[in-house]
Design a protein around this motif. Sequence first.
Motif, PDB file in Angstrom:
ATOM      1  N   VAL A   1       0.841  -1.197   0.000  1.00  0.00           N
ATOM      2  CA  VAL A   1       0.000   0.000   0.000  1.00  0.00           C
ATOM      3  C   VAL A   1       0.873   1.242   0.000  1.00  0.00           C
ATOM      4  O   VAL A   1       0.695   2.160  -0.822  1.00  0.00           O
ATOM      5  CB  VAL A   1      -0.945   0.008   1.227  1.00  0.00           C
ATOM      6  CG1 VAL A   1      -1.626   1.370   1.373  1.00  0.00           C
ATOM      7  CG2 VAL A   1      -1.991  -1.096   1.100  1.00  0.00           C
ATOM      8  N   LEU A   2       1.827   1.281   0.910  1.00  0.00           N
ATOM      9  CA  LEU A   2       2.711   2.450   0.996  1.00  0.00           C
ATOM     10  C   LEU A   2       3.527   2.633  -0.269  1.00  0.00           C
ATOM     11  O   LEU A   2       3.594   3.745  -0.819  1.00  0.00           O
ATOM     12  CB  LEU A   2       3.633   2.318   2.209  1.00  0.00           C
ATOM     13  CG  LEU A   2       4.636   3.458   2.403  1.00  0.00           C
ATOM     14  CD1 LEU A   2       3.924   4.779   2.654  1.00  0.00           C
ATOM     15  CD2 LEU A   2       5.607   3.143   3.545  1.00  0.00           C
ATOM     16  N   SER A   3       4.140   1.570  -0.764  1.00  0.00           N
ATOM     17  CA  SER A   3       4.999   1.704  -1.949  1.00  0.00           C
ATOM     18  C   SER A   3       4.191   2.080  -3.187  1.00  0.00           C
ATOM     19  O   SER A   3       4.681   2.826  -4.051  1.00  0.00           O
ATOM     20  CB  SER A   3       5.776   0.405  -2.189  1.00  0.00           C
ATOM     21  OG  SER A   3       4.913  -0.677  -2.474  1.00  0.00           O
ATOM     22  N   THR A   4       2.948   1.606  -3.278  1.00  0.00           N
ATOM     23  CA  THR A   4       2.094   1.967  -4.420  1.00  0.00           C
ATOM     24  C   THR A   4       1.716   3.443  -4.358  1.00  0.00           C
ATOM     25  O   THR A   4       1.725   4.145  -5.387  1.00  0.00           O
ATOM     26  CB  THR A   4       0.837   1.086  -4.448  1.00  0.00           C
ATOM     27  OG1 THR A   4       1.227  -0.284  -4.491  1.00  0.00           O
ATOM     28  CG2 THR A   4      -0.013   1.398  -5.673  1.00  0.00           C
ATOM     29  N   PHE A   5       1.378   3.920  -3.178  1.00  0.00           N
ATOM     30  CA  PHE A   5       1.089   5.349  -3.025  1.00  0.00           C
ATOM     31  C   PHE A   5       2.290   6.194  -3.431  1.00  0.00           C
ATOM     32  O   PHE A   5       2.147   7.205  -4.143  1.00  0.00           O
ATOM     33  CB  PHE A   5       0.700   5.663  -1.580  1.00  0.00           C
ATOM     34  CG  PHE A   5      -0.710   5.292  -1.209  1.00  0.00           C
ATOM     35  CD1 PHE A   5      -1.656   4.963  -2.158  1.00  0.00           C
ATOM     36  CD2 PHE A   5      -1.100   5.271   0.131  1.00  0.00           C
ATOM     37  CE1 PHE A   5      -2.958   4.636  -1.813  1.00  0.00           C
ATOM     38  CE2 PHE A   5      -2.403   4.951   0.496  1.00  0.00           C
ATOM     39  CZ  PHE A   5      -3.334   4.636  -0.479  1.00  0.00           C
ATOM     40  N   VAL A   6       3.473   5.804  -2.992  1.00  0.00           N
ATOM     41  CA  VAL A   6       4.688   6.559  -3.341  1.00  0.00           C
ATOM     42  C   VAL A   6       4.932   6.498  -4.847  1.00  0.00           C
ATOM     43  O   VAL A   6       5.249   7.514  -5.478  1.00  0.00           O
ATOM     44  CB  VAL A   6       5.898   6.006  -2.562  1.00  0.00           C
ATOM     45  CG1 VAL A   6       7.199   6.617  -3.082  1.00  0.00           C
ATOM     46  CG2 VAL A   6       5.752   6.281  -1.068  1.00  0.00           C
ATOM     47  N   GLU A   7       4.755   5.318  -5.422  1.00  0.00           N
ATOM     48  CA  GLU A   7       4.939   5.143  -6.861  1.00  0.00           C
ATOM     49  C   GLU A   7       4.012   6.061  -7.644  1.00  0.00           C
ATOM     50  O   GLU A   7       4.404   6.649  -8.666  1.00  0.00           O
ATOM     51  CB  GLU A   7       4.657   3.682  -7.202  1.00  0.00           C
ATOM     52  CG  GLU A   7       5.266   3.182  -8.479  1.00  0.00           C
ATOM     53  CD  GLU A   7       5.227   1.660  -8.517  1.00  0.00           C
ATOM     54  OE1 GLU A   7       6.286   1.036  -8.642  1.00  0.00           O
ATOM     55  OE2 GLU A   7       4.105   1.091  -8.412  1.00  0.00           O
ATOM     56  N   GLN A   8       2.773   6.203  -7.143  1.00  0.00           N
ATOM     57  CA  GLN A   8       1.794   7.012  -7.867  1.00  0.00           C
ATOM     58  C   GLN A   8       1.846   8.499  -7.503  1.00  0.00           C
ATOM     59  O   GLN A   8       1.008   9.268  -7.972  1.00  0.00           O
ATOM     60  CB  GLN A   8       0.399   6.446  -7.654  1.00  0.00           C
ATOM     61  CG  GLN A   8       0.152   5.176  -8.461  1.00  0.00           C
ATOM     62  CD  GLN A   8       0.373   5.374  -9.950  1.00  0.00           C
ATOM     63  OE1 GLN A   8      -0.102   6.341 -10.537  1.00  0.00           O
ATOM     64  NE2 GLN A   8       1.140   4.481 -10.565  1.00  0.00           N
ATOM     65  N   GLN A   9       2.833   8.907  -6.736  1.00  0.00           N
ATOM     66  CA  GLN A   9       3.138  10.339  -6.672  1.00  0.00           C
ATOM     67  C   GLN A   9       3.782  10.791  -7.983  1.00  0.00           C
ATOM     68  O   GLN A   9       3.762  11.978  -8.298  1.00  0.00           O
ATOM     69  CB  GLN A   9       4.084  10.632  -5.507  1.00  0.00           C
ATOM     70  CG  GLN A   9       3.429  10.542  -4.138  1.00  0.00           C
ATOM     71  CD  GLN A   9       4.394  10.892  -3.035  1.00  0.00           C
ATOM     72  OE1 GLN A   9       5.359  10.172  -2.757  1.00  0.00           O
ATOM     73  NE2 GLN A   9       4.146  12.027  -2.377  1.00  0.00           N
ATOM     74  N   ARG A  10       4.346   9.842  -8.703  1.00  0.00           N
ATOM     75  CA  ARG A  10       4.921  10.063 -10.043  1.00  0.00           C
ATOM     76  C   ARG A  10       5.929  11.217 -10.055  1.00  0.00           C
ATOM     77  O   ARG A  10       5.916  12.075 -10.961  1.00  0.00           O
ATOM     78  CB  ARG A  10       3.817  10.322 -11.061  1.00  0.00           C
ATOM     79  CG  ARG A  10       2.844   9.163 -11.216  1.00  0.00           C
ATOM     80  CD  ARG A  10       1.940   9.356 -12.426  1.00  0.00           C
ATOM     81  NE  ARG A  10       1.007   8.260 -12.578  1.00  0.00           N
ATOM     82  CZ  ARG A  10       0.181   8.129 -13.615  1.00  0.00           C
ATOM     83  NH1 ARG A  10       0.175   9.039 -14.573  1.00  0.00           N
ATOM     84  NH2 ARG A  10      -0.634   7.101 -13.691  1.00  0.00           N
ATOM     85  N   LYS A  11       6.804  11.218  -9.091  1.00  0.00           N
ATOM     86  CA  LYS A  11       7.782  12.308  -9.013  1.00  0.00           C
ATOM     87  C   LYS A  11       8.855  12.206 -10.082  1.00  0.00           C
ATOM     88  O   LYS A  11       9.390  13.228 -10.519  1.00  0.00           O
ATOM     89  CB  LYS A  11       8.437  12.303  -7.626  1.00  0.00           C
ATOM     90  CG  LYS A  11       7.512  12.743  -6.501  1.00  0.00           C
ATOM     91  CD  LYS A  11       8.269  12.792  -5.187  1.00  0.00           C
ATOM     92  CE  LYS A  11       7.401  13.317  -4.075  1.00  0.00           C
ATOM     93  NZ  LYS A  11       8.131  13.349  -2.772  1.00  0.00           N
ATOM     94  N   HIS A  12       9.153  10.993 -10.510  1.00  0.00           N
ATOM     95  CA  HIS A  12      10.263  10.801 -11.441  1.00  0.00           C
ATOM     96  C   HIS A  12       9.823  10.229 -12.783  1.00  0.00           C
ATOM     97  O   HIS A  12      10.491  10.445 -13.799  1.00  0.00           O
ATOM     98  CB  HIS A  12      11.311   9.882 -10.800  1.00  0.00           C
ATOM     99  CG  HIS A  12      11.738  10.315  -9.431  1.00  0.00           C
ATOM    100  ND1 HIS A  12      12.417  11.497  -9.207  1.00  0.00           N
ATOM    101  CD2 HIS A  12      11.546   9.745  -8.213  1.00  0.00           C
ATOM    102  CE1 HIS A  12      12.643  11.629  -7.914  1.00  0.00           C
ATOM    103  NE2 HIS A  12      12.129  10.590  -7.286  1.00  0.00           N
ATOM    104  N   ASP A  13       8.751   9.481 -12.814  1.00  0.00           N
ATOM    105  CA  ASP A  13       8.233   8.918 -14.071  1.00  0.00           C
ATOM    106  C   ASP A  13       6.755   8.605 -13.881  1.00  0.00           C
ATOM    107  O   ASP A  13       6.187   8.859 -12.817  1.00  0.00           O
ATOM    108  CB  ASP A  13       9.019   7.659 -14.482  1.00  0.00           C
ATOM    109  CG  ASP A  13       9.063   6.605 -13.378  1.00  0.00           C
ATOM    110  OD1 ASP A  13       7.996   6.317 -12.788  1.00  0.00           O
ATOM    111  OD2 ASP A  13      10.154   6.082 -13.091  1.00  0.00           O
TER     112      ASP A  13
END
Length: 479
Positions: free
Chosen positions: A215-227
């Motif tokens: 859950v946490l890693s998916t949320f971070v991934e979907q901040q889309r800061k780098h791609d």
Amino acid sequence: MPTRRELLKWMGLAGAASALGAGTGVALAAAAPRLTSKRPPPSGRKFVSQAVERQLAAVRASIADPKLAWMFENCYPNTLDTTVQIGTLDGKPDTFVITGDIDAMWLRDSSAQVHPYLPLASRDAALRQLYRGLIRRQARCIRIDPYANAFMPGPHDSPLSWSVHDVTDKYPGVGERKWEVDSLCYPVRLAHGYWQATGDTEPFDDDWRQAMHLVLSTFVEQQRKHDRGPYHFQRVSEVPTETQFLAGYGNPTRPNGMIHSMFRPSDDACLYPLLVPSNLFATVSLRQLAQMSRAIHHDNDFAARCEALATEVEQATQRDGLMREAGSEAHWAYEIDGYGNQLFMDDANVPSLLGLPYLGCCQRSDPLYQRTRARVWSTRNPYFFQGRAAEGVGGPHEGLRMIWPMSIMMRALTSDEPAEIAQCLAWLRDTDAGTGFMHEAFDQDDPTHFTRPWFAWANTLFGELIVDINQRHPALLKA
């Protein structure tokens, strides 16, 4: 305590006197034979909780209006009566909860459907087993695919018929793969609510912890800061809201720390991928997850990461998610893109702007919420409808003129005004088309034109509303 005269005035409808018990005994007696229970016979019920049955009997006895009491009896236990499948998996409890007329489990719906029974779990061992099984099943689903919104009972089951040809990554057991931030928030809300209600930590094992890390890693991934991240989704459909823009990655955004959502809680595509109510919900869920991590697993590092993300998302949403019209104070937008483009509307499905206090995102009295709420329930919201039958919020999912009873329930659940709550009750009572159940949506002028005759989330939410009114404003039911 309000007087009978005040209640009749608040209802403000031609039939209010009869509805509140002011009609003759003959009229009530004539209506009673038609109001036979719509519940399955005891032998046909999927699950029985004695605590729920006792609550049902106690609250029903406090409702003076015969039809309202009948509808509560039909709706409150509907999830348990008709949608719960109990079993074991790997020697542990397993619970699968379908939506009703769709034989699949949504992470959002299944959590919301059983939420009203949480206060009763501490005194019902069978109910605790149900929750343990559902918490485990949801964790298993998240481990299969954290981007999916709906799952099938078994890993070898075919996906939902409309999902077979979707252009996205495919995983066994996934029913539909629409990425919605709230799909990961709701299982956290359920787990936290169960833990708070019972103190039971049995379902929060290593498998559950692994799911929460996803859950946490998916949320971070979907901040889309780098791609753009790995998630993409397209569907061939004549309905535009069933697919996503730009090769399935959604409309352009300027990353700002908020979490991207490709679809709304309605399963309709976002126009702007930064969905404000879902991000506010995520901040609550992340802090709940941090609290559980510290107290149950003593994992301070993971808890700190959850809290840091919650703060970042909250600050970004407060900075960029507010709209200001000329000469007026700020209110929440519904969706934004980070470039300064903002959309104001609301959708009946929760998380919504209307439902923010219900999810713990703010207090009902919060001035920012109150300003937003006033706009949601007005013609400023393109999906607010007023007709001869009722007024309420809908959404693109069922189109114009179609009011969702869920929005009327949410208005009552987020109100402290007896008059407003009474009006919502009257609308809900009088728009069931004689079925005794809630529906997905109904025409603003003709409630007999409705969608989804078996929609367990709406039914159980209606039951939750009646229990809530019985606790906060019992005079409204006893009049």
